[in-house]
Design a protein around this motif. Structure first.
Motif, short mmCIF file in Angstrom:
data_model
loop_
_atom_site.label_atom_id
_atom_site.label_comp_id
_atom_site.label_asym_id
_atom_site.label_seq_id
_atom_site.Cartn_x
_atom_site.Cartn_y
_atom_site.Cartn_z
N ILE A 4 0.83 -1.21 0.00
CA ILE A 4 0.00 0.00 0.00
C ILE A 4 0.86 1.25 0.00
CG2 ILE A 4 -1.81 1.24 1.24
CD1 ILE A 4 -2.47 -1.42 2.67
N LEU A 5 0.50 2.20 -0.85
CA LEU A 5 1.10 3.53 -0.85
C LEU A 5 0.08 4.51 -0.29
CD1 LEU A 5 2.72 3.68 -4.42
CD2 LEU A 5 3.85 3.19 -2.23
N LEU A 6 0.47 5.27 0.72
CA LEU A 6 -0.36 6.32 1.30
C LEU A 6 0.29 7.66 0.97
CD1 LEU A 6 -0.79 4.96 4.96
CD2 LEU A 6 -2.30 4.60 3.02
N PHE A 7 -0.50 8.61 0.49
CA PHE A 7 0.06 9.91 0.16
C PHE A 7 -0.98 10.99 0.34
CE2 PHE A 7 -1.58 7.98 -3.65
CZ PHE A 7 -2.22 9.00 -4.33
N GLY A 8 -0.51 12.22 0.47
CA GLY A 8 -1.37 13.36 0.66
C GLY A 8 -0.58 14.51 1.24
N ASN A 9 -1.27 15.57 1.57
CA ASN A 9 -0.67 16.77 2.13
C ASN A 9 -0.05 16.47 3.49
OD1 ASN A 9 -0.02 19.49 2.52
ND2 ASN A 9 -2.14 20.19 2.65
N SER A 10 0.88 17.30 3.91
CA SER A 10 1.38 17.21 5.28
C SER A 10 0.20 17.43 6.22
CB SER A 10 2.44 18.28 5.53
OG SER A 10 3.57 18.04 4.74
N PRO A 90 -9.34 18.37 3.43
CA PRO A 90 -9.28 19.83 3.25
C PRO A 90 -8.05 20.40 3.98
CG PRO A 90 -11.47 19.15 3.96
CD PRO A 90 -10.58 17.94 4.07
N VAL A 91 -7.49 21.45 3.44
CA VAL A 91 -6.31 22.08 4.03
C VAL A 91 -6.56 22.44 5.49
CG1 VAL A 91 -4.90 24.19 3.96
CG2 VAL A 91 -5.30 22.88 1.87
N GLU A 92 -7.75 22.94 5.81
CA GLU A 92 -8.07 23.33 7.19
C GLU A 92 -7.96 22.15 8.14
OE1 GLU A 92 -10.22 23.78 4.54
OE2 GLU A 92 -9.63 25.84 4.15
N GLN A 93 -8.37 20.97 7.69
CA GLN A 93 -8.27 19.76 8.53
C GLN A 93 -6.81 19.35 8.70
OE1 GLN A 93 -11.07 17.85 10.07
NE2 GLN A 93 -9.17 17.65 11.21
N CYS A 94 -6.01 19.48 7.65
CA CYS A 94 -4.58 19.18 7.75
C CYS A 94 -3.89 20.11 8.73
CB CYS A 94 -3.92 19.26 6.37
SG CYS A 94 -4.50 18.00 5.20
N VAL A 95 -4.28 21.38 8.73
CA VAL A 95 -3.72 22.35 9.68
C VAL A 95 -4.07 21.93 11.10
CG1 VAL A 95 -3.96 24.73 10.53
CG2 VAL A 95 -3.59 24.30 8.09
N GLN A 96 -5.33 21.58 11.34
CA GLN A 96 -5.74 21.14 12.68
C GLN A 96 -4.98 19.88 13.10
OE1 GLN A 96 -10.01 20.64 12.77
NE2 GLN A 96 -10.39 22.78 12.32
N ASN A 97 -4.84 18.94 12.18
CA ASN A 97 -4.10 17.71 12.49
C ASN A 97 -2.65 18.02 12.84
OD1 ASN A 97 -6.41 16.23 11.87
ND2 ASN A 97 -5.66 15.53 9.90
N ALA A 98 -2.02 18.93 12.08
CA ALA A 98 -0.62 19.28 12.34
C ALA A 98 -0.47 19.92 13.72
CB ALA A 98 -0.10 20.20 11.25
N LEU A 122 2.84 24.76 8.91
CA LEU A 122 1.49 25.25 8.62
C LEU A 122 1.48 26.07 7.33
CD1 LEU A 122 0.28 26.23 12.21
CD2 LEU A 122 -0.14 24.10 10.94
N GLY A 123 2.51 26.86 7.10
CA GLY A 123 2.61 27.59 5.84
C GLY A 123 2.72 26.65 4.65
N TRP A 124 3.50 25.60 4.82
CA TRP A 124 3.68 24.58 3.77
C TRP A 124 2.34 23.91 3.46
CZ3 TRP A 124 7.09 23.04 0.32
CH2 TRP A 124 7.04 21.74 -0.18
N ILE A 125 1.60 23.54 4.49
CA ILE A 125 0.31 22.88 4.32
C ILE A 125 -0.65 23.77 3.54
CG2 ILE A 125 -1.76 22.11 5.58
CD1 ILE A 125 0.21 21.07 7.78
N THR A 126 -0.70 25.05 3.89
CA THR A 126 -1.68 25.94 3.24
C THR A 126 -1.36 26.21 1.78
OG1 THR A 126 -0.55 27.93 4.03
CG2 THR A 126 -2.31 27.05 5.43
N GLN A 127 -0.12 25.96 1.35
CA GLN A 127 0.27 26.17 -0.04
C GLN A 127 0.02 24.94 -0.92
OE1 GLN A 127 1.23 29.05 -1.53
NE2 GLN A 127 0.50 29.85 0.41
N TYR A 128 -0.48 23.86 -0.35
CA TYR A 128 -0.64 22.58 -1.05
C TYR A 128 -1.33 22.71 -2.40
CZ TYR A 128 -2.05 17.61 -1.52
OH TYR A 128 -2.26 16.32 -1.94
#
Length: 162
Positions: A4-10, A90-98, A122-128
């Motif tokens: 399995i390969l898992l991928f996505g935003n930080s 969603p980027v907002e969820q990735c930010v919360q997770n981070a 967080l800046g990196w995540i929002t630029q995804y």
């Protein structure tokens, strides 16, 4: 025999899901561990060197879960994988997770050192969605669409995969 390969935003939950999937019969590889040279400032390891390490890992394990945001490394693995999972939160969820991320001792010497990096992350995540590099939404979407095996797209933290 799952590969399995898992991928996505930080911050999308790749490491969390990979840890839940990994077991005594399924090895786990975080691509962060072979994508970077041990240098300051950080520099990407040459793809040929990363490929050697990927080959060693995949040849040494019958069943595996590999996670990361590096489309160039995922492409090396695509023909070996039986399935892919795109964590397209969603980027907002990735930010919360981070912000809620537990200490990752394999990446940082301490929780404090990890937290010192949070603002940059967080800046990196929002630029995804705006980047056009191998870490971008565009690159991940293209990789997902071109994969010919079993594929799953996860859109929320609440969506179950296991």
């Amino acid at each position: 025999m799952r590969k399995i390969l898992l991928f996505g935003n930080s911050g999308s939950g790749k490491s969390t899901l990979a840890s839940r999937l990994a077991s005594a019969t399924m090895a786990h590889l975080d691509l962060d561990s072979l994508a970077w040279l041990p240098s300051q400032p950080p520099q990407r390891m040459p793809l040929t060197d990363s490929k050697v390490l990927i080959d060693e890992f995949t040849m040494g394990n019958e069943s595996w879960v590999i996670e990361g945001c590096y489309t160039d490394l995922l492409e090396i693995l695509a023909k070996r994988a039986t399935e892919v999972v795109f964590l397209n939160l969603p980027v907002e969820q990735c930010v919360q997770n981070a912000k809620a991320r537990p200490w990752e001792p394999h990446k940082y010497a301490s929780k404090a050192a990890q937290d010192e990096n949070l603002e940059m992350l967080l800046g990196w995540i929002t630029q995804y969605g705006h980047r056009d590099d191998v870490f971008s939404l565009a690159a991940h979407t293209s990789f997902y669409e071109s994969f010919s095996g079993t594929k799953t797209c996860i859109l929320t933290n609440e969506q179950s995969f296991i």
